[in-house]
Motif scaffolding. Sequence first.
Motif, mmCIF file in Angstrom:
data_model
loop_
_atom_site.group_PDB
_atom_site.id
_atom_site.type_symbol
_atom_site.label_atom_id
_atom_site.label_comp_id
_atom_site.label_asym_id
_atom_site.label_seq_id
_atom_site.Cartn_x
_atom_site.Cartn_y
_atom_site.Cartn_z
ATOM 1 N N ASP A 195 -5.499 -5.292 12.941
ATOM 2 C CA ASP A 195 -5.232 -6.481 12.143
ATOM 3 C C ASP A 195 -4.498 -7.600 12.970
ATOM 4 O O ASP A 195 -4.873 -8.731 12.462
ATOM 5 C CB ASP A 195 -4.731 -6.001 10.823
ATOM 6 N N LEU A 196 -3.917 -7.103 14.017
ATOM 7 C CA LEU A 196 -3.079 -8.363 14.536
ATOM 8 C C LEU A 196 -3.287 -8.407 16.018
ATOM 9 O O LEU A 196 -3.488 -7.277 16.682
ATOM 10 C CB LEU A 196 -1.691 -8.255 14.056
ATOM 11 N N PHE A 197 -3.016 -9.408 16.752
ATOM 12 C CA PHE A 197 -3.643 -9.385 18.118
ATOM 13 C C PHE A 197 -2.288 -10.189 18.758
ATOM 14 O O PHE A 197 -1.551 -11.040 18.435
ATOM 15 C CB PHE A 197 -4.722 -10.207 18.322
ATOM 16 N N SER A 215 2.595 -13.778 12.528
ATOM 17 C CA SER A 215 3.882 -12.856 12.153
ATOM 18 C C SER A 215 4.508 -12.549 13.332
ATOM 19 O O SER A 215 3.910 -12.916 14.364
ATOM 20 C CB SER A 215 3.285 -11.717 11.399
ATOM 21 N N ARG A 216 5.673 -11.935 13.300
ATOM 22 C CA ARG A 216 6.464 -11.304 14.647
ATOM 23 C C ARG A 216 6.751 -10.021 14.351
ATOM 24 O O ARG A 216 7.100 -9.262 13.566
ATOM 25 C CB ARG A 216 7.838 -12.230 14.473
ATOM 26 N N THR A 217 6.884 -9.506 15.720
ATOM 27 C CA THR A 217 7.339 -8.023 15.594
ATOM 28 C C THR A 217 8.798 -8.000 15.687
ATOM 29 O O THR A 217 9.555 -9.341 15.548
ATOM 30 C CB THR A 217 6.994 -7.488 17.131
ATOM 31 N N ASP A 218 9.588 -6.856 15.637
ATOM 32 C CA ASP A 218 10.976 -6.701 15.511
ATOM 33 C C ASP A 218 11.425 -7.486 16.600
ATOM 34 O O ASP A 218 12.814 -7.765 16.655
ATOM 35 C CB ASP A 218 11.372 -5.330 15.450
ATOM 36 N N SER A 219 10.941 -7.291 17.685
ATOM 37 C CA SER A 219 11.448 -7.989 18.998
ATOM 38 C C SER A 219 11.344 -9.443 19.143
ATOM 39 O O SER A 219 11.546 -10.126 20.043
ATOM 40 C CB SER A 219 10.986 -7.428 20.144
ATOM 41 N N GLY A 220 10.498 -10.055 18.160
ATOM 42 C CA GLY A 220 10.052 -11.586 17.964
ATOM 43 C C GLY A 220 8.680 -11.899 18.716
ATOM 44 O O GLY A 220 8.512 -13.020 18.627
ATOM 45 N N HIS A 221 8.000 -10.987 19.157
ATOM 46 C CA HIS A 221 6.650 -11.292 19.857
ATOM 47 C C HIS A 221 5.861 -11.808 18.682
ATOM 48 O O HIS A 221 5.652 -11.096 17.638
ATOM 49 C CB HIS A 221 5.906 -10.047 20.594
ATOM 50 N N ARG A 222 4.861 -12.813 19.013
ATOM 51 C CA ARG A 222 3.960 -13.234 17.930
ATOM 52 C C ARG A 222 2.657 -12.295 17.957
ATOM 53 O O ARG A 222 2.284 -11.877 18.797
ATOM 54 C CB ARG A 222 3.394 -14.740 18.530
#
Length: 311
Positions: free
Chosen positions: A18-20, A49-56
Motif C-alpha cells: 500500500d505504501l512506496f 506517512s513515515r516509518t519508525d526511522s523517519g523514512h517517507r
Amino acid sequence: MNEQGRKPVIDASLEQQDLFPIREVSRLTGVNAVTLRAWERRYGLVQPSRTDSGHRLYSLADIDDIRRILGWLERGVAVSKVASILARSHALAGQAGCAMGAWLHWQQQIRQAVQGFDVAGLGRLFDEVFAASTLDQVFAEVFMPVWHDLAAGQGGYGQASEWLFLDQFLRGRVFARLQLAHVPRSRTVLLAPLPGQCHELELLVTSLTLGSEEIGVTPLATGQPLQELALVCERMRPDALVLFSHQPPTAELTRRLTRLVVGLRCPLLLAGEAVEVAQDSLAGSPIACLGAHGSVMRQRLRQFLAGQLDT
C-alpha cells in the motif's frame, strides 16, 4: 518513460504494498526526491506517512496527487497556489463517494479502447457513461482525466496517436451534442479562448457544460484574436462574453482585458480551472470570475446575468 512509452509500472515486488518509498515514487512520477521533500516542507503538498526511522512512505493516492500537481504546474499555476486547488479536488472526490470506483473503472475501459483504436467500443462507453452520469461527471470525472493523462505522456511510441484518437473522438461527440442543443435561448453567451491557452476540446466541453435551458453558449474558434472580440460582440450582440483559460492571467493580460472591457457592449467574464486563483488580482475590476466546475459556472453565470453577482 519506459521502452514502450507507457507510464512507469510499479515493481512486481511492490505492487501488493500500500505504501512506496520515495525512490520508487520518484521513478513512477519523474519528480526527484529533493522536489518532493520541498513540496511537502514549503507548501504542505503531499504529506506521506513515515516509518519508525523517519523514512517517507507514499500511498497510491499520494502518487495520483503528485501527477495532478505536475499537470497544474504545466498549465502555469504557481506551486504556492496548488494546495488550495488540490484541497478542493479532494473535497469533491469525498462527496463523490462510491461513484469514484465506477469512474475509475470506466477510465480503465476507455484507456483499453484507446490503445486498441476501437471506435465502436469507445462509442459504446461514451453512451454508457452518459446514461449513468451527469453531464459534469461525464467529462470532469471520466473522459477528461484520461485525455489529460494522454496529453501529458506523449513521449513514447504510439502515445501521440492514442491522444489524437481520443481527442478527435471526443471533439466529434461534443460538437454533435452542441449542434443538438443549438436552439433559441432567452440569453446568449459567447465563449472565446485566451490565445494559446487551451485546446479546442476543452473549449467545446466548456461550451456544453456552461449552457442551460435559458442560456445558449456559442464557442468561437481557438485562433480568435483577442483584439477583435469587441468587433465580434458588436455584430453578434451576446448578453455576455466569457473568456476561457487554464492559466492565471498575467499582469499584462489583465491590463489588456481591462482595455477590452472598455470597447465591449456586454459584460466580460473569465472561466477555467486556474481562474479562481486569479480572483484576488481581479477584485474591483469590471471582470467577473465564473470558476471552473460545471455546476458552479452555470450558477454564477445565471446570477451574473440576473444582476445578482458582483465583479
